[in-house]
Design a protein around this motif. Structure first.
Motif, PDB file in Angstrom:
ATOM      1  N   TRP A 110      43.012  44.600  32.928  1.00 26.09           N
ATOM      2  CA  TRP A 110      43.629  43.831  31.824  1.00 26.09           C
ATOM      3  C   TRP A 110      43.264  44.324  30.426  1.00 26.09           C
ATOM      4  O   TRP A 110      44.095  44.217  29.511  1.00 26.09           O
ATOM      5  CB  TRP A 110      43.368  42.335  31.966  1.00 26.09           C
ATOM      6  N   PRO A 111      42.038  44.892  30.180  1.00 30.32           N
ATOM      7  CA  PRO A 111      41.735  45.258  28.795  1.00 30.32           C
ATOM      8  C   PRO A 111      42.709  46.285  28.219  1.00 30.32           C
ATOM      9  O   PRO A 111      43.033  46.246  27.032  1.00 30.32           O
ATOM     10  CB  PRO A 111      40.323  45.839  28.876  1.00 30.32           C
ATOM     11  N   GLY A 112      43.209  47.186  29.065  1.00 29.93           N
ATOM     12  CA  GLY A 112      44.172  48.174  28.585  1.00 29.93           C
ATOM     13  C   GLY A 112      45.395  47.495  28.001  1.00 29.93           C
ATOM     14  O   GLY A 112      45.845  47.833  26.900  1.00 29.93           O
ATOM     15  N   TYR A 113      45.930  46.497  28.735  1.00 34.70           N
ATOM     16  CA  TYR A 113      47.106  45.773  28.243  1.00 34.70           C
ATOM     17  C   TYR A 113      46.764  44.979  26.989  1.00 34.70           C
ATOM     18  O   TYR A 113      47.555  44.908  26.050  1.00 34.70           O
ATOM     19  CB  TYR A 113      47.644  44.845  29.333  1.00 34.70           C
ATOM     20  N   GLY A 173      46.398  40.274  29.746  1.00 30.90           N
ATOM     21  CA  GLY A 173      46.354  41.123  28.557  1.00 30.90           C
ATOM     22  C   GLY A 173      47.240  40.596  27.442  1.00 30.90           C
ATOM     23  O   GLY A 173      46.844  40.592  26.278  1.00 30.90           O
ATOM     24  N   ILE A 174      48.441  40.117  27.798  1.00 32.28           N
ATOM     25  CA  ILE A 174      49.359  39.597  26.779  1.00 32.28           C
ATOM     26  C   ILE A 174      48.737  38.382  26.094  1.00 32.28           C
ATOM     27  O   ILE A 174      48.706  38.283  24.865  1.00 32.28           O
ATOM     28  CB  ILE A 174      50.714  39.192  27.415  1.00 32.28           C
ATOM     29  N   ILE A 175      48.210  37.450  26.915  1.00 24.72           N
ATOM     30  CA  ILE A 175      47.679  36.213  26.340  1.00 24.72           C
ATOM     31  C   ILE A 175      46.473  36.511  25.449  1.00 24.72           C
ATOM     32  O   ILE A 175      46.404  36.076  24.295  1.00 24.72           O
ATOM     33  CB  ILE A 175      47.303  35.229  27.466  1.00 24.72           C
ATOM     34  N   PHE A 197      55.706  33.098  20.199  1.00 23.50           N
ATOM     35  CA  PHE A 197      55.292  33.970  21.290  1.00 23.50           C
ATOM     36  C   PHE A 197      56.461  34.271  22.218  1.00 23.50           C
ATOM     37  O   PHE A 197      56.729  35.420  22.539  1.00 23.50           O
ATOM     38  CB  PHE A 197      54.145  33.295  22.047  1.00 23.50           C
ATOM     39  N   PHE A 198      57.185  33.207  22.624  1.00 24.43           N
ATOM     40  CA  PHE A 198      58.226  33.420  23.631  1.00 24.43           C
ATOM     41  C   PHE A 198      59.515  33.981  23.053  1.00 24.43           C
ATOM     42  O   PHE A 198      60.188  34.771  23.699  1.00 24.43           O
ATOM     43  CB  PHE A 198      58.528  32.110  24.375  1.00 24.43           C
ATOM     44  N   THR A 199      59.879  33.563  21.850  1.00 27.22           N
ATOM     45  CA  THR A 199      61.193  33.985  21.351  1.00 27.22           C
ATOM     46  C   THR A 199      61.137  35.251  20.511  1.00 27.22           C
ATOM     47  O   THR A 199      62.135  35.942  20.385  1.00 27.22           O
ATOM     48  CB  THR A 199      61.840  32.883  20.492  1.00 27.22           C
ATOM     49  N   ILE A 200      59.972  35.566  19.941  1.00 31.39           N
ATOM     50  CA  ILE A 200      59.936  36.734  19.064  1.00 31.39           C
ATOM     51  C   ILE A 200      59.005  37.829  19.574  1.00 31.39           C
ATOM     52  O   ILE A 200      59.400  38.980  19.743  1.00 31.39           O
ATOM     53  CB  ILE A 200      59.527  36.311  17.634  1.00 31.39           C
TER      54      ILE A 200
END
Lengths: 304, 279
Positions: B155-158, B98-100, B189-192
């Motif tokens: 996953w769609p919810g996330y 979901g995040i990606i 993506f990773f730091t913010i």
């Protein structure tokens, strides 16, 4: 009018995609239905014959076309196990399922909205606290653990309601209760939260300042909350459908759930497919109606 | 700002309930993997027909036994570990996808957005438990099949939440300046982004855990689960002996209900705690 057609077309397109997805999930997942049906002892020749009988020897594109054509003509195929038309089988089982889910939904909608508004209106009072605790409790017990507990209390301990079967009005009470408790709990929570969001907006203050009665204001607030509530009901519909099916298997009610479960056990794919197609179509039809209805209730949705 | 807010009673209650369950799960994990069994062959409740359906306290069994004469305490414990394990696995996998997808649908090329929107809508409109029933019935019951279909419907919810949050975060001035000085998308993506959406996401993961536990148990109850040590399949067995041994159903229901209450309380509490409006 144009927009309604647009939405209708979109709904039909999603149904089409959903049916396509069902087709590919069944065909492309590992595991051959034929060898499951015939069992491991079946000879190669029997398997081939059976595959041909079902049309599984054709290329997948041809299978897909004939599947879509049959669906379009309303033909869901023939049950592998019962050798009956799937459409007729479903129609003969759909009565109890629709009865149960409709009644449960109506009761929960009225009860949920009423209790939700009440506990939102009297925030942090004993009504509010009680309804929050009770709704949390019922939300945390899935239907299949709630139902046996209700049977234990009402049928075995108190002896006031029959345990199972589908004969008269008294047989519908426990299954309906099983469905009403969790659904009402969801609706109470949603209504309460929505109510608390809306209760301090300027137009309510204006109405109050102009001296409108508290009850009339509550009615107007309820109307504003309705679209969110309908949306939740629509989203919950899949839970209700599935919940009704599970409830049926617990209370021995001859509905779609019983049909689905017995066909899962028998690996009777056309029925599994048919029941799921039916539920999906019902689900989407209601979804469409809710969308349509919400615009009528709250003009703000139409503008956005 | 958040650190000044008082931790609400829902977090306290939910957290305490979950802590108890965690202690139970870890105790059983040590018992089954190190004391009674080995790590490669964990101990599973053994059956003995002679002692079937003992009541609580009978012959040294604290909670009694089931129809196969297995200790109910051991069954409940293995069910707990199974439930917790599968729900953590499913939620983490679903949340990662979901995040990606959610991030790419905002910052990636346009076709990613169109494709992911279509896929998300398609999975959303399907009654999710029915999709799971369909997949499980078609693939046959296996652990990974179960994980697969719970992730597919989860996953769609996330993705929806991450998408909304990404749009919000990308509009903040410090993120805009980061983009302006040419921070790469990966670093962004990773730091913010990830630190910014983690609080909200964790609420949904906690609430998602209880959803997965219920879905998994539902499939188990319908005979479509991945293991006989699922609480759902135990309940479907227990309901057949409701008259003879009501305690089995009661213990099972309340163990499962208690865990879900804990998760729901903690999730609700965290959401209120993190909500800037403070509703």
């Amino acid at each position: 009018m144009n927009r309604i057609f647009g939405k209708l077309a979109y709904s039909l397109f999603t149904i089409f995609l959903a049916l396509t997805a069902i087709f590919f999930i069944i065909r492309l997942t590992p595991g051959d239905p034929v060898s499951r049906i015939l069992g491991p002892e079946a000879s190669q020749k029997e398997v081939l014959l059976y595959r041909k009988d079902l049309g599984l020897d054709q290329p997948i594109s041809i299978q897909y076309l004939s599947y879509m054509k049959n669906l379009f003509l309303g033909d869901l195929g023939v049950s592998l196990f019962k050798k009956k038309n799937v459409g007729n089988l479903i129609l003969s089982h759909i009565g109890p399922t629709l009865t149960l889910s409709t009644i449960a939904m109506l009761i929960s909608a009225v009860l949920g909205v009423f209790l939700g508004i009440w506990s939102g209106h009297r925030k942090s009072s004993w009504v509010d606290n009680l309804s929050r605790v009770v709704s949390l409790f019922f939300l945390s017990f899935p239907i299949f653990s709630l139902a046996p507990l209700l049977v234990l209390i009402f049928s075995i301990q108190l002896g006031v309601l029959p345990v199972s079967e589908w004969l008269g009005v008294e047989h519908t009470i426990l299954p309906i209760l099983t469905l009403v408790f969790p659904l009402t709990s969801v609706l109470v929570r949603v209504t309460r939260n929505k109510f608390l969001e809306e209760v301090n907006v300027p137009w309510v203050t204006v109405l109050r300042a102009k001296g409108m009665g508290e009850f009339a204001i509550l009615l107007r607030l309820t109307k504003v909350c309705l679209p969110s509530i309908f949306n939740v009901i629509a989203i919950q519909l899949s839970v209700i459908l599935a919940g009704t099916m599970i409830t049926e298997t617990i209370f021995d009610i001859p509905g779609m759930g019983m049909l689905l479960l017995s066909s899962i056990e028998n690996r009777d794919y056309p029925i599994v497919q048919g029941v799921i197609i039916y539920s999906t179509v019902i689900y989407m039809a209601v979804y469409f109606l809710v969308d349509f209805f919400n615009e009528k209730v709250d003009p703000r949705i139409r503008v956005n | 700002m958040n650190s000044l807010k008082k931790i609400n009673s829902e977090i306290k209650w939910g957290g305490s309930i979950l802590a108890l369950y965690l202690v139970w799960a870890i105790t059983w994990f040590i018992q089954s993997h190190f004391l009674k069994g080995s790590f490669s062959a964990p101990y599973l409740p053994s059956s003995d027909i002679k002692i079937e359906l003992l009541g609580p306290g009978g012959q040294g069994f604290i909670l009694g036994t089931d129809i196969y004469g297995r200790s109910l305490y051991e069954l409940l414990s293995s069910g707990l570990n199974y439930s917790l394990g599968i729900s953590l696995l499913v939620c983490l996998m679903a949340a990662s996808i979901g995040i990606i997808v959610g991030y790419l649908s905002v910052t990636g090329p346009r076709f990613v957005k169109i494709a992911s929107d279509l896929l998300i809508n398609l999975i959303f409109v399907f009654p999710s438990i029915l999709i799971a029933i369909l997949i499980m019935a078609a693939t046959g019951q296996s652990f990974w099949g179960l994980v697969f279909c719970l992730v597919v419907t989860g996953w769609p919810g996330y993705a929806k939440i991450v998408r909304g949050e990404t749009i919000r975060v990308m509009g903040l001035t410090y993120v805009e300046s980061a983009v302006a000085i040419g921070v790469s998308k990966l670093r962004l993506f990773f730091t913010i982004l990830l630190p910014a959406i983690m609080p909200l996401l964790s609420v949904h993961i906690v609430l998602g855990l209880s959803g997965v536990i219920i879905s998994e148990a539902t499939l188990g109850f319908l005979g479509l689960g991945g293991s006989e040590y699922s609480w759902g399949s135990m309940l479907s067995m227990a309901k057949t002996v409701l008259l003879e041994a009501p305690s089995v159903v009661v213990f099972l229901s309340f163990s499962m209900g208690g865990l879900i209450i804990g998760l729901n309380l903690l999730g609700d509490g965290l959401r209120d705690y993190l909500d800037p409006k403070g509703v």
